[in-house]
Design a protein around this motif. Structure first.
Motif, PDB file in Angstrom:
ATOM      1  N   LEU A 269      -9.861   1.069  15.611  1.00 27.80           N
ATOM      2  CA  LEU A 269      -8.998   1.676  14.598  1.00 27.80           C
ATOM      3  C   LEU A 269      -8.005   2.586  15.292  1.00 27.80           C
ATOM      4  CD1 LEU A 269      -8.275   2.086  11.636  1.00 27.80           C
ATOM      5  CD2 LEU A 269      -9.809   4.037  11.602  1.00 27.80           C
ATOM      6  N   HIS A 270      -6.725   2.313  15.084  1.00 28.29           N
ATOM      7  CA  HIS A 270      -5.658   3.102  15.709  1.00 28.29           C
ATOM      8  C   HIS A 270      -5.000   3.953  14.630  1.00 28.29           C
ATOM      9  CE1 HIS A 270      -1.637   3.114  18.154  1.00 28.29           C
ATOM     10  NE2 HIS A 270      -2.279   4.257  18.212  1.00 28.29           N
ATOM     11  N   VAL A 271      -5.219   5.247  14.670  1.00 30.00           N
ATOM     12  CA  VAL A 271      -4.614   6.142  13.680  1.00 30.00           C
ATOM     13  C   VAL A 271      -3.229   6.532  14.176  1.00 30.00           C
ATOM     14  CG1 VAL A 271      -4.847   8.270  12.370  1.00 30.00           C
ATOM     15  CG2 VAL A 271      -6.880   7.003  13.060  1.00 30.00           C
ATOM     16  N   GLU A 272      -2.226   5.780  13.734  1.00 23.23           N
ATOM     17  CA  GLU A 272      -0.843   6.047  14.133  1.00 23.23           C
ATOM     18  C   GLU A 272       0.076   5.999  12.926  1.00 23.23           C
ATOM     19  OE1 GLU A 272       2.443   4.234  17.232  1.00 23.23           O
ATOM     20  OE2 GLU A 272       1.286   2.910  15.954  1.00 23.23           O
ATOM     21  N   GLN A 273      -0.128   4.978  12.072  1.00 25.34           N
ATOM     22  CA  GLN A 273       0.737   4.794  10.914  1.00 25.34           C
ATOM     23  C   GLN A 273       0.152   5.515   9.705  1.00 25.34           C
ATOM     24  OE1 GLN A 273       3.663   3.318  11.121  1.00 25.34           O
ATOM     25  NE2 GLN A 273       3.316   2.900  13.282  1.00 25.34           N
ATOM     26  N   GLU A 274       1.032   6.063   8.878  1.00 29.96           N
ATOM     27  CA  GLU A 274       0.585   6.716   7.660  1.00 29.96           C
ATOM     28  C   GLU A 274       0.103   5.681   6.651  1.00 29.96           C
ATOM     29  OE1 GLU A 274       4.751   7.323   5.301  1.00 29.96           O
ATOM     30  OE2 GLU A 274       4.487   8.409   7.182  1.00 29.96           O
ATOM     31  N   VAL A 275      -0.751   6.112   5.718  1.00 29.61           N
ATOM     32  CA  VAL A 275      -1.254   5.233   4.665  1.00 29.61           C
ATOM     33  C   VAL A 275      -0.105   4.856   3.732  1.00 29.61           C
ATOM     34  CG1 VAL A 275      -2.760   5.163   2.639  1.00 29.61           C
ATOM     35  CG2 VAL A 275      -3.582   6.168   4.771  1.00 29.61           C
ATOM     36  N   ALA A 276      -0.036   3.593   3.334  1.00 32.76           N
ATOM     37  CA  ALA A 276       1.027   3.139   2.429  1.00 32.76           C
ATOM     38  C   ALA A 276       0.859   3.797   1.066  1.00 32.76           C
ATOM     39  CB  ALA A 276       0.983   1.622   2.291  1.00 32.76           C
ATOM     40  N   GLY A 277       1.974   4.135   0.429  1.00 29.80           N
ATOM     41  CA  GLY A 277       1.926   4.787  -0.876  1.00 29.80           C
ATOM     42  C   GLY A 277       1.814   3.776  -2.002  1.00 29.80           C
ATOM     43  N   ASP A 278       0.758   3.889  -2.817  1.00 32.72           N
ATOM     44  CA  ASP A 278       0.606   3.021  -3.984  1.00 32.72           C
ATOM     45  C   ASP A 278      -0.140   3.782  -5.077  1.00 32.72           C
ATOM     46  OD1 ASP A 278      -2.063   3.047  -3.200  1.00 32.72           O
ATOM     47  OD2 ASP A 278      -1.953   1.107  -2.203  1.00 32.72           O
ATOM     48  N   GLU A 279      -0.738   3.061  -6.011  1.00 33.33           N
ATOM     49  CA  GLU A 279      -1.400   3.702  -7.153  1.00 33.33           C
ATOM     50  C   GLU A 279      -2.842   4.103  -6.861  1.00 33.33           C
ATOM     51  OE1 GLU A 279       0.015   4.530  -9.919  1.00 33.33           O
ATOM     52  OE2 GLU A 279       1.948   3.563  -9.592  1.00 33.33           O
ATOM     53  N   THR A 280      -3.328   3.857  -5.642  1.00 33.14           N
ATOM     54  CA  THR A 280      -4.719   4.170  -5.303  1.00 33.14           C
ATOM     55  C   THR A 280      -4.905   5.676  -5.155  1.00 33.14           C
ATOM     56  OG1 THR A 280      -4.791   2.115  -4.029  1.00 33.14           O
ATOM     57  CG2 THR A 280      -6.603   3.660  -3.701  1.00 33.14           C
ATOM     58  N   PRO A 281      -5.907   6.276  -5.817  1.00 29.40           N
ATOM     59  CA  PRO A 281      -6.177   7.706  -5.617  1.00 29.40           C
ATOM     60  C   PRO A 281      -6.575   7.977  -4.162  1.00 29.40           C
ATOM     61  CG  PRO A 281      -7.278   6.891  -7.590  1.00 29.40           C
ATOM     62  CD  PRO A 281      -6.758   5.691  -6.865  1.00 29.40           C
ATOM     63  N   ALA A 282      -6.305   9.182  -3.699  1.00 33.38           N
ATOM     64  CA  ALA A 282      -6.565   9.530  -2.297  1.00 33.38           C
ATOM     65  C   ALA A 282      -8.029   9.323  -1.933  1.00 33.38           C
ATOM     66  CB  ALA A 282      -6.148  10.976  -2.039  1.00 33.38           C
ATOM     67  N   LEU A 283      -8.947   9.790  -2.792  1.00 35.41           N
ATOM     68  CA  LEU A 283     -10.378   9.648  -2.503  1.00 35.41           C
ATOM     69  C   LEU A 283     -10.774   8.180  -2.405  1.00 35.41           C
ATOM     70  CD1 LEU A 283     -13.148  10.982  -2.129  1.00 35.41           C
ATOM     71  CD2 LEU A 283     -13.421  10.945  -4.618  1.00 35.41           C
ATOM     72  N   GLN A 284     -10.260   7.364  -3.323  1.00 29.48           N
ATOM     73  CA  GLN A 284     -10.591   5.941  -3.305  1.00 29.48           C
ATOM     74  C   GLN A 284     -10.018   5.246  -2.071  1.00 29.48           C
ATOM     75  OE1 GLN A 284     -12.700   4.346  -5.140  1.00 29.48           O
ATOM     76  NE2 GLN A 284     -12.307   2.359  -4.172  1.00 29.48           N
ATOM     77  N   SER A 285      -8.826   5.665  -1.621  1.00 35.90           N
ATOM     78  CA  SER A 285      -8.223   5.035  -0.429  1.00 35.90           C
ATOM     79  C   SER A 285      -9.079   5.285   0.805  1.00 35.90           C
ATOM     80  CB  SER A 285      -6.799   5.567  -0.204  1.00 35.90           C
ATOM     81  OG  SER A 285      -6.819   6.867   0.342  1.00 35.90           O
ATOM     82  N   VAL A 286      -9.770   6.433   0.842  1.00 36.92           N
ATOM     83  CA  VAL A 286     -10.681   6.713   1.955  1.00 36.92           C
ATOM     84  C   VAL A 286     -11.944   5.870   1.829  1.00 36.92           C
ATOM     85  CG1 VAL A 286     -12.087   8.499   3.070  1.00 36.92           C
ATOM     86  CG2 VAL A 286      -9.777   9.034   2.299  1.00 36.92           C
ATOM     87  N   LEU A 287     -12.505   5.788   0.622  1.00 36.70           N
ATOM     88  CA  LEU A 287     -13.730   5.008   0.406  1.00 36.70           C
ATOM     89  C   LEU A 287     -13.520   3.528   0.726  1.00 36.70           C
ATOM     90  CD1 LEU A 287     -14.949   6.636  -2.951  1.00 36.70           C
ATOM     91  CD2 LEU A 287     -16.048   6.826  -0.713  1.00 36.70           C
TER      92      LEU A 287
ATOM     93  N   GLN B  49      -5.025  12.477  -6.806  1.00 39.06           N
ATOM     94  CA  GLN B  49      -3.626  12.018  -6.890  1.00 39.06           C
ATOM     95  C   GLN B  49      -3.469  10.673  -6.185  1.00 39.06           C
ATOM     96  OE1 GLN B  49      -1.956  16.530  -6.270  1.00 39.06           O
ATOM     97  NE2 GLN B  49      -0.600  14.861  -5.660  1.00 39.06           N
ATOM     98  N   THR B  50      -2.511   9.872  -6.661  1.00 38.20           N
ATOM     99  CA  THR B  50      -2.255   8.573  -6.032  1.00 38.20           C
ATOM    100  C   THR B  50      -1.555   8.781  -4.687  1.00 38.20           C
ATOM    101  OG1 THR B  50      -0.126   8.333  -7.151  1.00 38.20           O
ATOM    102  CG2 THR B  50      -2.073   7.422  -8.260  1.00 38.20           C
ATOM    103  N   THR B  51      -1.745   7.843  -3.767  1.00 34.70           N
ATOM    104  CA  THR B  51      -1.198   7.997  -2.412  1.00 34.70           C
ATOM    105  C   THR B  51       0.324   8.038  -2.410  1.00 34.70           C
ATOM    106  OG1 THR B  51      -1.309   5.598  -2.075  1.00 34.70           O
ATOM    107  CG2 THR B  51      -3.189   6.890  -1.335  1.00 34.70           C
ATOM    108  N   LYS B  52       0.956   7.428  -3.421  1.00 43.27           N
ATOM    109  CA  LYS B  52       2.428   7.407  -3.436  1.00 43.27           C
ATOM    110  C   LYS B  52       3.016   8.786  -3.745  1.00 43.27           C
ATOM    111  CE  LYS B  52       3.189   6.078  -8.283  1.00 43.27           C
ATOM    112  NZ  LYS B  52       3.766   5.045  -9.172  1.00 43.27           N
ATOM    113  N   GLU B  53       2.186   9.699  -4.271  1.00 46.29           N
ATOM    114  CA  GLU B  53       2.665  11.038  -4.604  1.00 46.29           C
ATOM    115  C   GLU B  53       2.741  11.957  -3.386  1.00 46.29           C
ATOM    116  OE1 GLU B  53       0.920  12.833  -8.257  1.00 46.29           O
ATOM    117  OE2 GLU B  53      -0.204  10.943  -8.409  1.00 46.29           O
TER     118      GLU B  53
END
Length: 724
Positions: free
Chosen positions: A243-261, A329-333
């Motif tokens: 896993l290469h942590v370089e790029q930011e997470v894409a913004g969409d309707e997924t809540p922040a907590l759910q995007s981690v899970l 909050q959603t990732t796009k926010e």
């Protein structure tokens, strides 16, 4: 036209005996190529030697240069630089038809001959004239080639590439499936960026479970190496996931907590299958086997402690600065910086709780993880990573972070990788000792070689000593070739401070209120002040208002209530990551300064860039091809070009290597003006700042005990909130 006439007047007044051929040659250059001269040096090179010869050495080099300077200044005054020609009054009318009859080639250039007055003969050495013309033509061709490259189309960036020597043993192990080790061994590999070789014949060994800090100067290839590993351009066993942590997470309707899970794919797939089977049974479409499969799924979910995952993800997000509301909050926010934090949270969450279950993420690659974090989040991350059970390779220029996290240091230099056990401070001690020993061994061997060579030279032609001479020659051949210490050049930065001191008050806010939304005050009754002696660091959580306060101090935002006072002679220089991101990537650093601050010579721009370590070929390469740290240096050069007397710096150490951070600290300590900075780099804060402001709860508080007291306050908060 006026500038051309003035140039002709200068030539006639300084060289009254100037013959027509030289006059035509010089005015022709000024007429046709005056706009191409970027400095007086180029003009001296083109015509200086001829003018000195014409003066019959009556004028020395200094006088000739002064004349060329006047000509250059006159040309600069003519903004249009339209093509012009000078007019020469002939002594008598000329019948061109009669003269051209005597020439076989009617296209022969007659003007120099016509311009010779009666009784004149040319005093110019024809060969020297030809050489001067050849030099000028070569310069014009080179400039045309450079200009054609600039306008030939869109910028094409060089790409990184990697190659590695084949290993039959590794190939057999991989194909047989017997390699179950989570250690990473990459041997005898090269990495290049375009035509530049970054690593040659390098070896990289990462033992499972250890935390490696990758360090080295800006632009040497640290980030490129991580990309080559992440893309598997270098051989990594297929059973090791990356896993290469370089790029930011894409913004969409997924809540922040759910995007981690969701980054725990095993848990997500089991839950999805459980939902599908349950829906099937409830709809009466079951086939009788669903119950057994559900039992297996529940057992696996219990084994991986799936019910504890949301709480674990929430703790990670909270540690990185996400409160309960932000986690929903959603990732796009979120802005780019917060999405980078989400990417880091996903990487931290992906570590499974037990080594026996460690199948999804044995190797994590982190590129500057502290850049987007505040001091509070960095302190939490240091503590969290100390419990990390898998392998980490992290690029960081934060010295304190590496001391807290790294178990080993990998030093990239001289196109190779050297590994040291221990944290960064231990690496520095061992490296210094190694270099001293290497230099001592080299010097001792050099003395020994010289001693033997003296014997050989003395008795080379002595027949009685022939056998001894041969023996000594063989001894020299067998000596290993030691190399002197390859010392890295010292990074030096200098902030111009040629300004007069003036008395306080310099910059202050008095009882200031500010908000973007009337229902939510950012500051209430804020009062702060700074002068030309100030060395202030502002810390606080992201979103507490640090950058907003800086903008109020600079006058970019107006207080809702209260007063901002700034001295009439105050000249602020402002640096932020935004300025780095806004650099024009398609042009060079020299062109960047020339466009923003026109009217200086290329040498002056280069000299100024050199003050920030952007010298030689770096100054003329497209900004897009520079590393993050090199781009920051260009932004520093741009900021200081106007010679401010007060600096406001927002996270100035992001992307800078350690040597440059140290140089920046020294430069700021020598600077005679004032300074307010926002930084998360503990060592940098300790090196530079004499006053610590904490931004929180709508106001700014001065911490008398400095950074040590602030760190103790944060640790106590963590204990109360259960984040540690």
């Amino acid at each position: 036209r006026r500038a051309m006439a003035s140039c002709a007047d200068i030539l006639r007044s300084e060289f009254p005996d100037l013959d027509g051929e030289v006059f035509a040659y010089v005015t022709g250059i000024l007429h046709g190529d005056g706009a191409d001269f970027e400095s007086v040096d180029e003009l001296v090179e083109a015509v200086g030697e001829l003018l000195r010869e014409v003066s019959q050495d009556a004028k020395d080099e200094g006088a000739i240069r002064d004349i060329c300077q006047r000509l250059f200044n006159t040309l600069q005054l003519d903004e249009g630089r339209a093509q012009r020609c000078s007019q020469v009054l002939l002594d008598a009318p000329i019948q061109l038809s009669q003269i051209t009859d005597g020439y076989a080639d009617a296209s022969t250039d007659l003007l120099p001959g016509l311009l010779l007055k009666r009784g004149q003969t040319s005093m110019v050495n024809a060969k020297k004239l030809e050489k001067a013309e050849a030099r000028l033509k070569a310069k014009q061709d080179k400039r045309m080639e450079r200009d054609s490259l600039k306008t030939s189309g869109p910028l094409v960036l060089e790409e990184a590439s990697a190659s590695q020597a084949a290993s039959k043993k590794e190939t057999r192990m991989e194909s047989s499936g017997k390699n179950k080790s989570y250690d990473v061994r990459i041997e005898n590999f090269d990495v290049s960026f375009g035509e530049r070789v970054l690593l040659a014949g390098a070896d990289l060994n990462l033992a499972f479970g250890r935390r490696y800090g990758l360090v080295g100067r800006n632009g040497l290839g640290k980030t490129t190496l991580l990309k080559m590993i992440a893309s598997r351009s270098l051989r990594i066993p297929s059973h090791i996931s990356i896993l290469h942590v370089e790029q930011e997470v894409a913004g969409d309707e997924t809540p922040a907590l759910q995007s981690v899970l969701e980054c725990d794919t095993t848990r997500e797939s089991l839950l999805r299958e459980e939902r599908d089977l349950t829906d099937k049974i409830n709809a009466g479409r079951g086939e009788g086997t669903e119950g057994a499969r559900l039992s297996e799924i529940y057992a696996k979910l219990e084994e991986i402690e799936a019910d504890k995952a949301p709480a674990r993800a929430s703790v990670i997000l909270a540690g990185l600065g996400f409160n309960a509301k932000m986690q929903q909050q959603t990732t796009k926010e979120f802005s780019g910086g917060w999405r980078m934090r989400l990417a880091l949270a996903r990487a931290l969450f992906a570590r499974l709780p037990s080594p026996s279950l460690l199948t999804s993420l044995p190797l994590s690659l982190l590129s500057e993880p502290t850049n987007m974090l505040d001091v509070r989040a960095i302190l939490w991350l240091e503590t969290y990573l100390q419990t990390w059970q898998s392998t980490i390779l992290v690029v960081s220029h934060d010295r304190n972070f590496l001391n807290a996290v790294a178990t080993d240091i990998i030093h990239l230099h001289s196109q190779r990788l050297d590994t040291y056990r221990g944290d960064f401070e231990n690496f520095m001690k061992i490296k210094e000792e190694r270099l001293k020993n290497q230099q001592r061994e080299y010097e001792a061997q050099q003395q020994y070689r010289e001693h033997i060579q003296v014997f050989i030279d003395r008795f080379r032609y002595n027949a009685n000593r022939a056998s001894q001479v041969q023996s000594k020659l063989k001894l020299l051949e067998k000596l290993p070739e030691l190399k002197p210490v390859d010392k890295e050049s010292e990074v030096v930065m200098k902030f111009p401070d040629g300004f007069e001191k003036f008395s306080p008050p310099i910059l202050q806010l008095d009882e200031v209120d500010f908000y973007y939304d009337p229902g939510h005050y950012i500051f209430h009754s804020l009062s702060v002040s700074a002068d030309l002696e100030s060395r202030i660091c502002v810390v606080g959580e992201n979103g507490a208002g640090k950058s907003t306060m800086l903008k109020i101090l600079m006058g970019e935002l107006a207080p809702v209530r209260g007063i901002r006072h700034a001295h009439r002679n105050l000249k602020i220089g402002y640096f932020s990551q935004h300025h780095v991101d806004q650099l024009d990537l398609n042009i060079s650093a020299v062109e960047l300064l020339a466009r923003k601050f026109p009217g200086k010579t290329e040498e002056e721009y280069r000299h100024h860039l050199g003050s920030y370590g952007v010298s030689g070929e770096l100054a003329v390469r497209p900004v897009a091809s520079l590393s993050g740290g090199q781009k920051s240096r260009v932004a520093f050069a741009q900021m200081t070009m106007s010679c401010p007397n007060f600096y406001i710096l927002d996270e100035p150490t992001n992307h800078l290597d350690m040597e440059t951070i140290e140089a920046l600290a020294k430069a700021l300590n020598k600077f005679r003006g004032g300074l307010i900075l926002v930084s998360h780099d503990e060592r940098f804060i300790r090196l530079v700042c004499q006053e610590l402001w904490v931004c929180e709860d709508g106001t700014v508080t001065r911490i008398e005990g400095g950074f040590d007291q602030y760190r103790d306050i944060l640790r106590e908060q963590f204990r109360k909130e259960g984040f540690l």
